[in-house]
Design an enzyme around this catalytic site. Sequence first.
Site, PDB file in Angstrom:
ATOM      1  CD  GLU A 175      50.364  36.993  40.199  1.00 23.19           C
ATOM      2  OE1 GLU A 175      49.227  36.682  39.568  1.00 23.19           O
ATOM      3  OE2 GLU A 175      50.686  37.857  39.271  1.00 23.19           O
ATOM      4  CG  HIS A 202      46.203  37.398  42.152  1.00 30.96           C
ATOM      5  ND1 HIS A 202      45.050  37.950  42.273  1.00 30.96           N
ATOM      6  CD2 HIS A 202      46.567  38.087  41.103  1.00 30.96           C
ATOM      7  CE1 HIS A 202      45.249  39.266  41.971  1.00 30.96           C
ATOM      8  NE2 HIS A 202      46.140  39.401  41.675  1.00 30.96           N
ATOM      9  CG  HIS A 248      40.065  36.666  45.862  1.00 26.91           C
ATOM     10  ND1 HIS A 248      40.907  37.808  45.467  1.00 26.91           N
ATOM     11  CD2 HIS A 248      39.146  36.809  46.586  1.00 26.91           C
ATOM     12  CE1 HIS A 248      39.059  38.709  45.107  1.00 26.91           C
ATOM     13  NE2 HIS A 248      38.562  38.420  46.151  1.00 26.91           N
TER      14      HIS A 248
HETATM   15 ZN    ZN Z   1      47.972  40.549  40.592  1.00 29.17          ZN
END
Ligand code: ZN
Length: 734
Positions: free
Chosen positions: A517, A520, A523
């Site tokens: 996680e 992410h 990102h």
């Molecule tokens: Zn994911």
Amino acid sequence: MRHLHLAFSTLALAATGLAAAIVAPAADAPAAPAAPAADAAPMSPDNPFAQPSSLPYQLPPFERIRDSDYRPAFIAGMAAQRAEVAVIAHDPQPPSFDNTIVALERSGRLLDRVSSTFFNLTTSNSDEEILRIQTEMAPKLAAHQDATHLDPALFARIESLYARRSQLHLDAESLQLLERYYTDFVRAGARLAPAEQQRLRDLNQQLSSLTAAFGQNVLKASREGAVVVRQASQLQGLSPSQIGVAADAAHARGLDGKCVIALQNTTTQPVLAQLKTRRLRERIYRASIARGIGGATDNTALIARMVKIRAERARLLGYPNHAAYVLADETAGNPQAVRDLLLQVAGAALPAARREAGAIQQIIDREAAASHRPGFTLQPWDWQYYSERVRKSKYDFDAAQVRPYFELDRVLRDGVFFAAQQLFGLTFKERHDLPVYRSDVRVFEVFDRDGAPLALFLADYFARDNKQGGAWMNNYVTQSKLLGLKPVVVNNLNIPKPPAGAPALLTFDEVTAMFHEFGHALHGMLSDVQYPLLSGTNVPPDFAEYPSQYNEMWAREPVVVAHFARHYQTGAPMPPALLERVLAAQKFDQGYLTSEYLEAALIDLAWHEIGPAQAPPADQVMDFEATALRHFGVAYAPVPPRYHSPYFLHIFSDADDYSAGYYAYLWSEVLARDTGQWLHAHGGLTRANGDYLRARILSRGRTEEPRQLFQDCYGSPPDVGPLLEYRGLTLPAK
Ligand SMILES: [Zn+2]
């Protein structure tokens, strides 16, 4: 697979105003019906969403937000954006990039503020009222999107700019933005004749009802399918606390003295790994796969209608089938590319599953011989129970030995943050002065490599009963230079909360989920783009899981593990032999796990590659599925698909539309494992590697199409080899 973005698609649709993916717009009638009473209350000027938040990074003012604030803010937000769009569409000036595209990017700020907060809390901190508002707003938001996408005056401006795009002297990112707008509008039906647009709205409307009914049926069928056991003594193999949960579940249903085994979403039920009584295992398995077939919660008829409607909608939009329509806008590009990948991996996974089955059958036979009882052939309801035995004999450790070395706070600071610091030079400072929506939530300010403020990171790691299951990342504020916004992102997990004062000791899966996680989150936080539509995690699903799956690798990296895996009481490092077994066990049972996933992904593909005339009647839905598995050469009785169609929520329910997209996890993982191998070949955990990845992928959002981003980064298309290696699978020699 394990870590689903529950909130992702919902938010991508709603939170960026005219956002990217129109996945399955649930269109309302174009003329809004008379407003119900609730709409009548106008938004008060002191509504917490009325103005941008004055908190650092525009963190939502959680302490001021009441449930009653959402409805008026949504209504006002949609009205405001509709008015903004009308001004743009009817601007007397000829269309320019600024007065049309950039103006659209600037529109909908109020709607964005309320949507991003609301759709975060529907998943992480919901209540009855929030669920009611969600049901009420979903069709309104979809109709709002349609009203914009099917506005002929607005589309005429976009189309004229698109036609002249090479003469507009746009920078690369602006050109990409213009192309995205054009593509999104066309994909939503902007180029269709009015009668066809009406048909599209009708189809969307039907799909919206069908997908909602499907999801509710699954919920009901799962609840009703729960297995009732007469007495606790039949539950041999479960722990006392699990038996307590089963007794409580029975009590809640008025079945005092009995036990109830609730069903999980997947075909295979986790308790099958522990239950000793074979007959009970079989009962639970059969209850699981019976869900949604026949009776009051039948989903087969809904599936038959949905696949037909999706096929017709795809034809209307100019595609041979729904999969072609969906995949045209993904990294994969087309169904053939997806099929090729899935079948290539199947060529390694199915043989591995058969080998695993062989090892299990040996145990079954040995035990039968030893106890002088008749043997039996391995069935799906036996797999987890015996593979657990194989696992123990092979790796010889149990979770209780491992957990003391994975204390949450240490994993976070000395693992997750440590890796990000080594790679990107980021530093983290916990802030206790900012409001949160639950006292469990922690807020960290993130500083960039030059010490400049970069982002806020919210960590919401503990399970609670008003939070959805699984793990996901979401954005509260999406980075954008145009709007002067820095990112605010959140990671959600469902780690059981320890009693007050006790440390949270994790499994290795939970450690991996934290790294996943956070990938992410990076990102989102490292995004450095101009326009909100192209920002951060606003990428196709089959690329969205790439940064997260790549970031998982650091959880297994020796230098990182050595840094965080220390005993929470003594500080002693994890014994190397134990660590080795923990890491080796990650490759265990991958034949099974990969095959069950591939089967589900191929079922998804088969349903969405048919034309409208090929949709089977309801009573042939299960045959269609079985035929597809045989056709692809992946039918193998001991390994059933992870989901059978009648409870395959990812592809048939409104909550999470991954139709023709369940392959996305594997596609992303190919990129991720390839990147992992590349990083190892170039020195591993270094700033140089981090900066390289940041410049070419993590900061770029969708400012270029993802396939190109990847190619530019590595100089070649992705290779499936590293993925197979990571999973301990090998292709048979040719
Ligand atoms: Zn994911």
